[in-house]
Design a protein around this motif. Structure first.
Motif, short mmCIF file in Angstrom:
data_model
loop_
_atom_site.label_atom_id
_atom_site.label_comp_id
_atom_site.label_asym_id
_atom_site.label_seq_id
_atom_site.Cartn_x
_atom_site.Cartn_y
_atom_site.Cartn_z
N VAL A 1 0.85 -1.19 0.00
CA VAL A 1 0.00 0.00 0.00
C VAL A 1 0.88 1.24 0.00
O VAL A 1 1.80 1.39 0.81
N GLY A 2 0.62 2.13 -0.95
CA GLY A 2 1.42 3.33 -1.11
C GLY A 2 2.64 3.15 -1.99
O GLY A 2 3.33 4.12 -2.31
N GLY A 3 2.90 1.91 -2.44
CA GLY A 3 4.07 1.64 -3.25
C GLY A 3 3.78 1.68 -4.74
O GLY A 3 2.67 1.99 -5.18
N GLU A 4 4.80 1.35 -5.54
CA GLU A 4 4.68 1.45 -6.99
C GLU A 4 4.49 0.10 -7.68
O GLU A 4 4.39 0.05 -8.91
N ARG A 5 4.43 -0.99 -6.93
CA ARG A 5 4.28 -2.32 -7.53
C ARG A 5 2.80 -2.58 -7.81
O ARG A 5 2.14 -3.37 -7.13
N ASN A 6 2.31 -1.89 -8.82
CA ASN A 6 0.88 -1.90 -9.13
C ASN A 6 0.71 -2.23 -10.60
O ASN A 6 0.96 -1.37 -11.45
N TRP A 7 0.27 -3.43 -10.91
CA TRP A 7 0.30 -3.91 -12.29
C TRP A 7 -1.11 -4.25 -12.78
O TRP A 7 -2.03 -4.47 -11.99
N ASP A 8 -1.24 -4.35 -14.09
CA ASP A 8 -2.49 -4.74 -14.73
C ASP A 8 -2.43 -6.24 -15.00
O ASP A 8 -1.62 -6.71 -15.79
N TYR A 9 -3.30 -7.01 -14.32
CA TYR A 9 -3.27 -8.47 -14.42
C TYR A 9 -4.43 -9.04 -15.23
O TYR A 9 -4.70 -10.24 -15.15
N ARG A 10 -5.09 -8.23 -16.03
CA ARG A 10 -6.29 -8.71 -16.72
C ARG A 10 -5.97 -9.33 -18.08
O ARG A 10 -6.74 -9.21 -19.03
N TYR A 11 -4.85 -10.02 -18.14
CA TYR A 11 -4.40 -10.63 -19.39
C TYR A 11 -4.08 -12.10 -19.14
O TYR A 11 -4.09 -12.57 -18.00
N THR A 12 -3.78 -12.79 -20.23
CA THR A 12 -3.52 -14.23 -20.14
C THR A 12 -2.02 -14.47 -20.25
O THR A 12 -1.42 -14.23 -21.29
N TRP A 13 -1.43 -14.93 -19.16
CA TRP A 13 -0.03 -15.31 -19.14
C TRP A 13 0.09 -16.76 -19.62
O TRP A 13 -0.68 -17.64 -19.18
N VAL A 14 1.03 -17.02 -20.50
CA VAL A 14 1.28 -18.40 -20.93
C VAL A 14 1.57 -19.28 -19.72
O VAL A 14 1.08 -20.41 -19.61
N ARG A 15 2.34 -18.77 -18.78
CA ARG A 15 2.74 -19.53 -17.59
C ARG A 15 1.52 -19.93 -16.74
O ARG A 15 1.30 -21.09 -16.43
N ASP A 16 0.72 -18.95 -16.38
CA ASP A 16 -0.43 -19.20 -15.51
C ASP A 16 -1.43 -20.13 -16.19
O ASP A 16 -1.91 -21.09 -15.59
N GLY A 17 -1.74 -19.80 -17.44
CA GLY A 17 -2.71 -20.62 -18.14
C GLY A 17 -2.24 -22.05 -18.32
O GLY A 17 -3.03 -23.00 -18.20
N SER A 18 -0.95 -22.23 -18.61
CA SER A 18 -0.43 -23.58 -18.81
C SER A 18 -0.53 -24.41 -17.54
O SER A 18 -0.92 -25.59 -17.57
#
Length: 609
Positions: A260-277
């Motif tokens: 909270v308050g940091g910069e590690r804020n990413w958009d995860y609404r995509y399909t990663w080959v790793r996760d999906g596999s």
């Protein structure tokens, strides 16, 4: 309503093409449409003042709240209890079961008085295109229409609605047993308003949704010790999968912070080959072969895209992530007008990590195709040729520095995990070639596989730590290596692996919760710290069970389950005070829960025999 409720203070509803978060205060504070990766319609979770929200809750703000799912469904019930009465809000989205993408998506919000008399209030404040697109309100009888460039949304209710500048308010008082409803429909710019809802029609749609989810989850063949958590994880994976393509998104949200308050804020609404596999193994473990087959088909299409019609591979055969329809364009931008969750700025849309080189993804892809070989080989001869050419490319490319599994932005390195998964790619490719008698340069693949194993054991081993470490020549431990026994790179009870596991116990494990690595010891190009990584905790359980360390494995697993939120969902991380951090809910965490539960169940069953 709280300006920023805890991340974990939400349930998830969805229609298999997009999803919404509903807080335990009855507020929809995240919803993107028409797809998971589309711009937001409600995003108060990222900026309370500019993001937009949809509140439907009792006016009595002193009521006690309790949120739950109707059993084995994605129908969310938020119950409010006070001295004057008990009221419920039920939220769901009718599932889009086909394979055709739709611009129209429907969020149904019902209210019911269970006991006494309850007065409900409604506030609907959409903010289109991440709050950047102004809209006009067109109130017409029982329908309030919001028009913005490229969007139209209709709010309809079984009780009166009132304009409030460009937004809408409403109130309804219900006595015990009475039901009312509000329906929010988002559509393309030319979408017409649906027929006005009726209480009877909404109730009928509710039971259709209940039947859909209960019939689906009851197809699961899981009969182990933790059915409620495994079923909830399966439903969550299904909710996070884009039905037209079978591609799962990493999470329903974007921009939620790892600190909270940091910069590690990413958009995860995509399909990663790793996760999906890796989800393929979890789905097959539960018996959901159709879902596994659909994703392996999507993966095969991605493998073939850059190879089709070419004699040699130009660039990398695979990108690490894609949009849910397979589009590789994920340009990252900062939404400068959003303050971020509790001031966690910047808020990013898109993901620049898509352009990184992460060689481990070929291992996960081949792992998925090998695990689901009864469905993945449907691609036939041409599909196999694309796969073989990918492995030929990897034979020339595996010994390169890359950005690694954690998508660090601190430069490339010789990451041990990338080599381990490259080994996995060749190992599984050789198995498939032998099992199906497919043409392959097996001598070259075998030489690469064996060279990788020797290199990892010589250069990835740290004598002082007596462990395999994050990158060659370093001394930092990395929890991604917990996949080693699952993929078979080392046997789970060999001395070198048990010594590595012991080193992780000493440095990465905090009362059964597992950090992925120490950013202070291994600079990753970003400021700040992070919590324990929930995926890694379940991988730790899996590795302990395979090492026959069953008592600590079961303790760690059941301890981790207590960190789920009130409806059984996990974000990406657990913070220092037990709070959930990062995007929510995270598919990777839920698929690893399923995998760990299966491994631990089987190990405990063997012990009992």
């Amino acid at each position: 309503m709280d300006r920023y409720p805890p991340i974990a203070d939400h349930g998830l509803v969805g229609d298999l093409q997009t999803a919404a978060l509903v807080s335990s205060q009855g507020v929809v504070d995240w919803f993107a449409a028409p797809r998971f990766d589309s711009p937001s319609v409600f995003a108060a979770l990222l900026d309370h003042d500019r993001g937009g929200y949809f509140l439907l809750a009792p006016e009595d703000r002193g009521a006690t709240c309790k949120q739950l799912y109707y059993p084995d469904t994605a129908v969310l019930v938020t119950r409010f209890m006070s001295a004057d009465g008990v009221g419920e809000v039920f939220d769901f989205m009718p599932p889009e079961q086909g394979t055709t993408p739709s611009d129209r998506h429907v969020l149904i919000r019902g209210v019911r008085a269970v006991r006494g008399t309850v007065r409900f209030a409604l506030e609907c404040r959409p903010r289109f295109d991440y709050g950047r697109a102004a809209h006009e309100l067109d109130p017409q009888g029982d329908t309030a229409t919001f028009r913005a460039p490229g969007f139209v949304a209709h709010l309809q209710a079984t009780f009166p609605l009132h304009p409030d500048a460009r937004d809408v308010r409403g109130e309804v008082t219900l006595n015990a047993g009475e039901v009312a409803a509000a329906v929010f429909t988002v559509d393309g710019p030319d979408g017409e308003a649906p027929a006005p809802p009726t209480v009877e029609g909404v109730v009928e749609q509710l039971w259709h949704a209940v039947d859909f989810w209960q019939h689906w989850v009851h197809r699961s063949r899981y009969r182990g010790r933790w059915p409620s958590m495994v079923n909830r994880s399966a439903i969550t994976l299904k909710l996070l999968t884009y039905a037209p393509t079978g591609a799962p998104v990493a999470a329903a949200t974007m921009g939620l912070p790892e600190q909270v308050g940091g910069e590690r804020n990413w958009d995860y609404r995509y399909t990663w080959v790793r996760d999906g596999s890796l989800s393929v193994r979890a789905l097959l473990d539960l018996g959901f072969t159709d879902e596994a087959a659909q994703f392996t088909g999507w993966l095969g299409e991605r493998i073939g895209e850059r190879l089709r019609g070419q004699r040699e591979v130009v660039g990398e055969p695979l990108q690490i992530m894609y949009r849910v329809d397979g589009d590789p364009e994920l340009t990252e931008e900062v939404l400068e007008h959003f303050e971020g969750y509790r001031g966690s700025y910047p808020v990013r849309a898109g993901n620049a990590a898509a352009d990184q080189l992460q060689l481990d993804i070929y291992g996960e892809a081949l792992y998925a195709l090998a695990e689901g070989r009864e469905v993945s080989m449907r691609a036939g001869y041409h599909g196999w040729k694309n796969l073989a050419r990918t492995l030929d490319w990897l034979a020339d490319s595996w010994d390169r520095p890359d950005e690694g599994v954690w998508e660090t932005r601190g430069g490339r390195n010789d990451f041990t995990f990338s080599r381990v998964m490259s080994w996995t790619a060749f190992d599984r490719g050789l198995r498939l070639a032998a099992e199906y008698s497919r043409p392959a340069d097996t001598a070259r693949w075998t030489a690469a596989r064996d060279a990788i194993l020797e290199q990892v054991m010589e250069r990835g081993w740290n004598e002082r730590e007596q462990a395999l470490v994050q990158y060659y020549g370093g001394d930092v431990l990395d929890a991604s290596l917990l996949l080693i026994p699952r993929v078979g790179f080392l046997a789970p009870r060999t001395e070198s692996w048990l010594s590595t596991l012991d080193a992780m116990d000493r440095t990465l494990v905090s009362d059964s919760l597992v950090y992925r690595y120490d950013p202070a010891a291994s600079p990753d190009g970003l400021r700040g710290s992070e919590g324990t990584f929930s995926l890694c905790t379940f991988l730790y359980v899996d590795a302990l069970a395979r090492a026959d360390r069953l008592r600590p494995a079961r303790y760690a697993f059941e301890k981790m389950l207590t960190y789920a939120n009130h409806v059984g969902l996990f974000a990406e991380e657990i913070g220092p005070t037990g709070e959930q951090l990062g995007n929510f809910p995270q598919a990777f965490t839920h698929l690893s829960l399923i995998m760990a539960a299966r491994t631990l169940d089987e190990a405990l069953d063997r012990q009992d025999d």
